[in-house]
Write a protein that holds these residues in place. Structure first.
Motif, short mmCIF file in Angstrom:
data_model
loop_
_atom_site.label_atom_id
_atom_site.label_comp_id
_atom_site.label_asym_id
_atom_site.label_seq_id
_atom_site.Cartn_x
_atom_site.Cartn_y
_atom_site.Cartn_z
N PRO A 12 -1.22 -0.56 -8.94
CA PRO A 12 -1.09 0.09 -10.25
C PRO A 12 0.35 0.18 -10.73
O PRO A 12 0.62 0.90 -11.69
N LYS A 13 1.23 -0.55 -10.08
CA LYS A 13 2.64 -0.60 -10.45
C LYS A 13 3.06 -2.05 -10.58
O LYS A 13 2.58 -2.91 -9.84
N GLY A 36 0.97 -19.02 -4.56
CA GLY A 36 -0.08 -18.05 -4.84
C GLY A 36 0.45 -16.63 -4.84
O GLY A 36 0.10 -15.83 -5.71
N LEU A 37 1.31 -16.32 -3.87
CA LEU A 37 1.94 -15.00 -3.84
C LEU A 37 2.79 -14.80 -5.08
O LEU A 37 2.74 -13.74 -5.72
N LEU A 38 3.56 -15.81 -5.45
CA LEU A 38 4.39 -15.73 -6.65
C LEU A 38 3.54 -15.54 -7.90
O LEU A 38 3.85 -14.72 -8.77
N GLY A 39 2.45 -16.30 -8.00
CA GLY A 39 1.59 -16.23 -9.18
C GLY A 39 0.85 -14.92 -9.31
O GLY A 39 0.41 -14.57 -10.41
N ALA A 40 0.70 -14.19 -8.22
CA ALA A 40 0.03 -12.89 -8.28
C ALA A 40 0.94 -11.81 -8.87
O ALA A 40 0.44 -10.77 -9.32
N CYS A 41 2.25 -12.06 -8.87
CA CYS A 41 3.20 -11.07 -9.38
C CYS A 41 3.10 -10.98 -10.91
O CYS A 41 2.74 -11.94 -11.58
N ALA A 46 0.84 -1.21 0.00
CA ALA A 46 0.00 0.00 0.00
C ALA A 46 0.87 1.25 0.00
O ALA A 46 0.56 2.24 -0.70
N ALA A 47 1.96 1.23 0.76
CA ALA A 47 2.86 2.38 0.80
C ALA A 47 3.51 2.59 -0.56
O ALA A 47 3.67 3.73 -1.03
N ALA A 48 3.90 1.50 -1.22
CA ALA A 48 4.50 1.61 -2.55
C ALA A 48 3.50 2.17 -3.56
O ALA A 48 3.86 2.96 -4.44
N ALA A 49 2.25 1.76 -3.42
CA ALA A 49 1.22 2.27 -4.34
C ALA A 49 1.06 3.77 -4.21
O ALA A 49 0.82 4.46 -5.20
N LEU A 85 -4.09 -10.22 0.33
CA LEU A 85 -2.71 -9.92 -0.05
C LEU A 85 -2.48 -10.17 -1.54
O LEU A 85 -1.90 -9.31 -2.23
N MET A 86 -2.91 -11.32 -2.04
CA MET A 86 -2.72 -11.61 -3.46
C MET A 86 -3.43 -10.58 -4.32
O MET A 86 -2.89 -10.13 -5.35
N ARG A 87 -4.63 -10.21 -3.93
CA ARG A 87 -5.38 -9.22 -4.72
C ARG A 87 -4.67 -7.88 -4.70
O ARG A 87 -4.67 -7.15 -5.70
N ALA A 88 -4.06 -7.53 -3.57
CA ALA A 88 -3.32 -6.27 -3.49
C ALA A 88 -2.17 -6.25 -4.48
O ALA A 88 -1.88 -5.21 -5.10
#
Length: 246
Positions: free
Chosen positions: A88-89, A105-110, A38-41, A80-83
């Motif tokens: 937008p980056k 799942g975390l990897l696949g969201a990237c 969220a901070a990066a966004a 988390l995955m949806r985030a």
């Protein structure tokens, strides 16, 4: 702090730094990573996010030692995955170790992922009496159907070359060699161009989140509460074979 954050030359590096439990998805790690994203966004100086790790494991999946793993945890992982998908980056994963279960799942969201020769991957859920439920939301659109069936069902380990072949990762190669060109390409793109291009490629995955989250989170919670899963998780923590594997 189990997620370290540093920004350099427009890239915010988020490092999973919980080696004592192989960067498992504890409630603390999930919350810190969510907040860092969220901070990066919101940071106008961040053009892209680089997700990496300390130790020999990118992410071991759910932290099975935490109580209530079948309660809020599935929805926390979905959030988390949806985030990652909605950010937008671009989010780029650099893997130099092992990835298991929920970590996939975390990897696949990237958006882009690079894994080195020493990496390994496995969907271990079925061996614990579970299933890759909520992580299927970002993964099934990526994976070859036959490969998903094989690795979901058998829990076999596979390497980075196979992970790239079946669509789990983008590139099998040493991150130190591959990433400079990738990150330079992202720096050369405009923020608007990146955001709108990412929106195009993630639209189907976001529709899947809207459609499937409730049912798959309920499935995950039901499985975690089952007798078979209790035996599977206990056997894993005790480092023994579950009763069905004897």
């Amino acid at each position: 702090m189990v997620v370290r954050r540093v920004r350099e030359h427009g890239i915010t590096r988020l490092t999973l730094d919980s080696p004592h439990n192989r960067n498992a998805l504890s409630a603390r790690l999930v919350q810190e990573l969510y907040e860092a994203l969220a901070a990066a966004a919101d940071d106008p100086g961040t053009r892209a996010v680089l997700l990496t790790h300390t130790g020999n494991t990118f992410c071991a999946g759910a932290d099975l030692s935490e109580a209530g793993a079948g309660g809020a945890a599935p929805l926390g992982l979905v959030r988390l995955m949806r985030a990652v998908v909605e950010l937008p980056k671009p989010v780029v994963a650099a893997v130099t170790g092992h990835v298991r279960a929920g970590g996939l799942g975390l990897l696949g969201a990237c958006d882009i992922s690079v894994a080195g020769e020493g990496s390994s991957f496995a969907f271990t859920e079925a061996r614990l009496g579970l299933a890759p439920a909520v992580i299927s939301i970002p993964l099934l659109p990526r994976l070859q159907p036959g490969a998903a069936a094989r690795y979901y069902l058998t829990g076999e380990r596979f390497d980075a070359a196979e992970a790239a072949r079946i669509g789990l990762i983008t590139v099998a190669g040493e991150p130190g060699e591959v990433l400079p060109a990738v990150l330079d390409g992202l720096r050369a793109a405009s923020p608007q161009g990146l955001a709108e291009s990412k929106r195009l490629v993630t639209a189907g995955t976001l529709r899947a989140f809207d459609r499937d989250t409730d049912a798959l989170a309920a499935l995950s919670a039901r499985l975690f509460a089952s007798d078979e899963a209790r035996e599977g998780v206990t056997a894993f923590l005790e480092r023994r074979d579950p009763v069905w594997a004897r």
